[in-house]
Motif scaffolding. Sequence first.
Motif, PDB file in Angstrom:
ATOM      1  N   GLU A 244     -56.166  -4.107  62.832  1.00 30.30           N
ATOM      2  CA  GLU A 244     -55.180  -4.046  63.912  1.00 30.30           C
ATOM      3  C   GLU A 244     -55.849  -4.138  65.279  1.00 30.30           C
ATOM      4  O   GLU A 244     -57.064  -3.949  65.406  1.00 30.30           O
ATOM      5  N   GLU A 245     -55.026  -4.413  66.281  1.00 28.84           N
ATOM      6  CA  GLU A 245     -55.509  -4.383  67.656  1.00 28.84           C
ATOM      7  C   GLU A 245     -56.040  -2.984  67.961  1.00 28.84           C
ATOM      8  O   GLU A 245     -55.448  -1.986  67.558  1.00 28.84           O
ATOM      9  N   GLY A 246     -57.184  -2.937  68.627  1.00 26.30           N
ATOM     10  CA  GLY A 246     -57.831  -1.658  68.920  1.00 26.30           C
ATOM     11  C   GLY A 246     -58.938  -1.316  67.948  1.00 26.30           C
ATOM     12  O   GLY A 246     -59.762  -0.430  68.234  1.00 26.30           O
ATOM     13  N   ASP A 247     -58.979  -2.001  66.794  1.00 24.81           N
ATOM     14  CA  ASP A 247     -60.039  -1.757  65.813  1.00 24.81           C
ATOM     15  C   ASP A 247     -61.348  -2.417  66.254  1.00 24.81           C
ATOM     16  O   ASP A 247     -61.355  -3.403  66.995  1.00 24.81           O
ATOM     17  N   ALA A 248     -62.462  -1.879  65.754  1.00 23.79           N
ATOM     18  CA  ALA A 248     -63.756  -2.562  65.847  1.00 23.79           C
ATOM     19  C   ALA A 248     -64.026  -3.182  64.481  1.00 23.79           C
ATOM     20  O   ALA A 248     -63.805  -2.542  63.444  1.00 23.79           O
ATOM     21  N   VAL A 249     -64.464  -4.434  64.474  1.00 19.71           N
ATOM     22  CA  VAL A 249     -64.760  -5.131  63.217  1.00 19.71           C
ATOM     23  C   VAL A 249     -66.179  -5.680  63.294  1.00 19.71           C
ATOM     24  O   VAL A 249     -66.744  -5.854  64.384  1.00 19.71           O
ATOM     25  N   LEU A 250     -66.757  -5.945  62.128  1.00 17.78           N
ATOM     26  CA  LEU A 250     -68.058  -6.610  62.085  1.00 17.78           C
ATOM     27  C   LEU A 250     -67.852  -8.055  61.665  1.00 17.78           C
ATOM     28  O   LEU A 250     -67.131  -8.341  60.701  1.00 17.78           O
ATOM     29  N   LEU A 251     -68.486  -8.941  62.401  1.00 11.01           N
ATOM     30  CA  LEU A 251     -68.415 -10.374  62.125  1.00 11.01           C
ATOM     31  C   LEU A 251     -69.635 -10.771  61.308  1.00 11.01           C
ATOM     32  O   LEU A 251     -70.778 -10.531  61.726  1.00 11.01           O
ATOM     33  N   TYR A 252     -69.392 -11.370  60.158  1.00  8.91           N
ATOM     34  CA  TYR A 252     -70.463 -11.736  59.225  1.00  8.91           C
ATOM     35  C   TYR A 252     -70.536 -13.244  59.049  1.00  8.91           C
ATOM     36  O   TYR A 252     -69.516 -13.941  59.060  1.00  8.91           O
ATOM     37  N   HIS A 253     -71.770 -13.706  58.854  1.00  9.64           N
ATOM     38  CA  HIS A 253     -71.982 -15.066  58.374  1.00  9.64           C
ATOM     39  C   HIS A 253     -72.676 -14.926  57.027  1.00  9.64           C
ATOM     40  O   HIS A 253     -73.861 -14.573  56.974  1.00  9.64           O
ATOM     41  N   GLY A 254     -71.918 -15.130  55.947  1.00  9.76           N
ATOM     42  CA  GLY A 254     -72.458 -14.800  54.628  1.00  9.76           C
ATOM     43  C   GLY A 254     -72.656 -13.301  54.538  1.00  9.76           C
ATOM     44  O   GLY A 254     -71.742 -12.523  54.825  1.00  9.76           O
ATOM     45  N   ASP A 255     -73.876 -12.888  54.189  1.00  9.86           N
ATOM     46  CA  ASP A 255     -74.178 -11.453  54.082  1.00  9.86           C
ATOM     47  C   ASP A 255     -74.795 -10.880  55.352  1.00  9.86           C
ATOM     48  O   ASP A 255     -75.128  -9.694  55.397  1.00  9.86           O
ATOM     49  N   LEU A 256     -74.952 -11.717  56.365  1.00  9.46           N
ATOM     50  CA  LEU A 256     -75.626 -11.276  57.593  1.00  9.46           C
ATOM     51  C   LEU A 256     -74.613 -10.800  58.631  1.00  9.46           C
ATOM     52  O   LEU A 256     -73.758 -11.568  59.078  1.00  9.46           O
ATOM     53  N   PRO A 257     -74.691  -9.510  59.035  1.00 16.54           N
ATOM     54  CA  PRO A 257     -73.808  -9.040  60.112  1.00 16.54           C
ATOM     55  C   PRO A 257     -74.291  -9.604  61.451  1.00 16.54           C
ATOM     56  O   PRO A 257     -75.427  -9.355  61.865  1.00 16.54           O
ATOM     57  N   ILE A 258     -73.438 -10.361  62.114  1.00 16.62           N
ATOM     58  CA  ILE A 258     -73.828 -11.049  63.347  1.00 16.62           C
ATOM     59  C   ILE A 258     -73.484 -10.231  64.586  1.00 16.62           C
ATOM     60  O   ILE A 258     -74.276 -10.136  65.526  1.00 16.62           O
ATOM     61  N   ALA A 259     -72.287  -9.646  64.603  1.00 13.95           N
ATOM     62  CA  ALA A 259     -71.858  -8.944  65.816  1.00 13.95           C
ATOM     63  C   ALA A 259     -70.767  -7.932  65.504  1.00 13.95           C
ATOM     64  O   ALA A 259     -70.065  -8.033  64.495  1.00 13.95           O
ATOM     65  N   ARG A 260     -70.654  -6.958  66.388  1.00 11.73           N
ATOM     66  CA  ARG A 260     -69.492  -6.064  66.372  1.00 11.73           C
ATOM     67  C   ARG A 260     -68.518  -6.584  67.418  1.00 11.73           C
ATOM     68  O   ARG A 260     -68.920  -6.972  68.526  1.00 11.73           O
ATOM     69  N   MET A 261     -67.247  -6.589  67.041  1.00 10.76           N
ATOM     70  CA  MET A 261     -66.220  -7.059  67.967  1.00 10.76           C
ATOM     71  C   MET A 261     -65.153  -5.992  68.131  1.00 10.76           C
ATOM     72  O   MET A 261     -64.704  -5.381  67.157  1.00 10.76           O
ATOM     73  N   HIS A 262     -64.761  -5.765  69.376  1.00 13.50           N
ATOM     74  CA  HIS A 262     -63.686  -4.829  69.684  1.00 13.50           C
ATOM     75  C   HIS A 262     -62.401  -5.647  69.833  1.00 13.50           C
ATOM     76  O   HIS A 262     -62.243  -6.378  70.812  1.00 13.50           O
ATOM     77  N   VAL A 263     -61.538  -5.546  68.853  1.00 15.78           N
ATOM     78  CA  VAL A 263     -60.346  -6.402  68.792  1.00 15.78           C
ATOM     79  C   VAL A 263     -59.318  -5.922  69.808  1.00 15.78           C
ATOM     80  O   VAL A 263     -58.660  -4.900  69.623  1.00 15.78           O
ATOM     81  N   GLU A 264     -59.201  -6.672  70.875  1.00 13.63           N
ATOM     82  CA  GLU A 264     -58.252  -6.315  71.931  1.00 13.63           C
ATOM     83  C   GLU A 264     -56.873  -6.887  71.623  1.00 13.63           C
ATOM     84  O   GLU A 264     -55.857  -6.259  71.922  1.00 13.63           O
ATOM     85  N   GLU A 265     -56.858  -8.082  71.003  1.00 13.66           N
ATOM     86  CA  GLU A 265     -55.576  -8.755  70.799  1.00 13.66           C
ATOM     87  C   GLU A 265     -55.624  -9.642  69.557  1.00 13.66           C
ATOM     88  O   GLU A 265     -56.655 -10.266  69.273  1.00 13.66           O
ATOM     89  N   ILE A 266     -54.537  -9.680  68.823  1.00 12.86           N
ATOM     90  CA  ILE A 266     -54.355 -10.592  67.694  1.00 12.86           C
ATOM     91  C   ILE A 266     -53.104 -11.410  68.010  1.00 12.86           C
ATOM     92  O   ILE A 266     -52.046 -10.845  68.302  1.00 12.86           O
ATOM     93  N   TYR A 267     -53.229 -12.734  67.995  1.00 13.84           N
ATOM     94  CA  TYR A 267     -52.078 -13.542  68.402  1.00 13.84           C
ATOM     95  C   TYR A 267     -52.042 -14.874  67.659  1.00 13.84           C
ATOM     96  O   TYR A 267     -53.048 -15.339  67.125  1.00 13.84           O
ATOM     97  N   THR A 268     -50.858 -15.469  67.616  1.00 16.60           N
ATOM     98  CA  THR A 268     -50.691 -16.781  66.993  1.00 16.60           C
ATOM     99  C   THR A 268     -50.734 -17.861  68.074  1.00 16.60           C
ATOM    100  O   THR A 268     -50.651 -17.563  69.275  1.00 16.60           O
ATOM    101  N   TYR A 269     -50.835 -19.100  67.641  1.00 19.55           N
ATOM    102  CA  TYR A 269     -50.955 -20.213  68.583  1.00 19.55           C
ATOM    103  C   TYR A 269     -50.456 -21.484  67.907  1.00 19.55           C
ATOM    104  O   TYR A 269     -50.286 -21.534  66.692  1.00 19.55           O
ATOM    105  N   ASP A 270     -50.233 -22.505  68.725  1.00 17.06           N
ATOM    106  CA  ASP A 270     -49.739 -23.790  68.241  1.00 17.06           C
ATOM    107  C   ASP A 270     -50.935 -24.741  68.129  1.00 17.06           C
ATOM    108  O   ASP A 270     -51.521 -25.134  69.146  1.00 17.06           O
TER     109      ASP A 270
END
Length: 379
Positions: free
Chosen positions: A92-118
């Motif tokens: 959800e918005e407000g969560d911190a997530v870890l971004l992975y490439h395969g098994d390698l954790p690349i970054a922590r991201m603080h999710v400010e917004e989740i949105y759709t787009y065209d």
Amino acid sequence: MVSKPHGGKLVRRIVAPKTRERILSEQEEYPRVQIDHGRVIDLENIAHGVYSPLKGFLTRDDFESVLHDMRLSDDTPWTIPIVLDVEKPDFEEGDAVLLYHGDLPIARMHVEEIYTYDKREFAVKVFKTDDPAHPGVARVMEMGDYLIGGEIELLNELPNPFAKYTLRPVETRVLFKELGWKTIVAFQTRNAPHVGHEYVQKAALTFVDGLFINPVLGRKKKGDYKDEVIIKAYEALFKHYYPKDAATLATVRYEMRYAGPREAIHHAIMRKNMGATHFIVGRDHAGVGDYYGPYEAWDMFDNFPDLGITPMFIREAFYCKKCGGMVNAKICPHSEEFHVHISGTKLRKMIMAGEQPPEYMMRPEVYEVIRSFENPFVE
């Protein structure tokens, strides 16, 4: 005086060692998001300030503003949406997530917004087409249905086979200062050099203290030169044809979008962050196929008087039999019958056939480097 970073401050989003250690020890507690190679490279460029002033992936207001106005919501010029797409998120918005490439954790991201787009609107605004044959359009159409925006903190980087050639903005700025350069012109390339490139680069160098050749390494389309070929070819050119105190070479990892005029502005911003004061805008800059006019990117710069880096528009060079050298349309009075244009496609065909291009098209030292590779092109 090297240029100020875009937005006024060079961004650095790299986790301190102790914090990194703690995050990695707690990684199982975070939701995981898998990201592809291109988004990892974007992350690295955010973290090292290549994309200053971005501190993360775009939130909705910035995304919409970039699409429609080619500026961030605070009016800072910005033309390419730097976004992170996902399928239906399990956080959800407000969560911190870890971004992975395969098994390698690349970054922590603080999710400010989740949105759709065209997706179609995204493609048409950025690439001026929704033709799936355009590589940038195809990439957008493959994206997930949601975008997540928020700040990132870099934990790890992908292995870099060209690390010794890679300089970050903080390093290029130190280098230019050590060289005593106050005005620096940057040249973006994804090709091995031919004499037309050399002509344009040296014409620009005439007006500034230093020339910064900055090849793009990373995923390219079929038929482009491989990364190692580009580097080795430029090393040969530098060794024999460039003044050592007036030109330097460093690479940047970046995934081409082939967005033509919009991407030309983006490329200029990247080099501004590296310290360049001027930027060479080429013929059909960042183009592909026939989607953009040959000098359409030049006109795009008229929209950004506040860009903070000076574009240099130098016309395509060709060999004139009458002039007896490399010229361009502005300085050559002779008719087309005397002109020999240097075509990258033609050069590739010659090289693939084992035929050495004439010296007015490609330096023999460069050709020898390219020929030393069994297959110098991306397949």
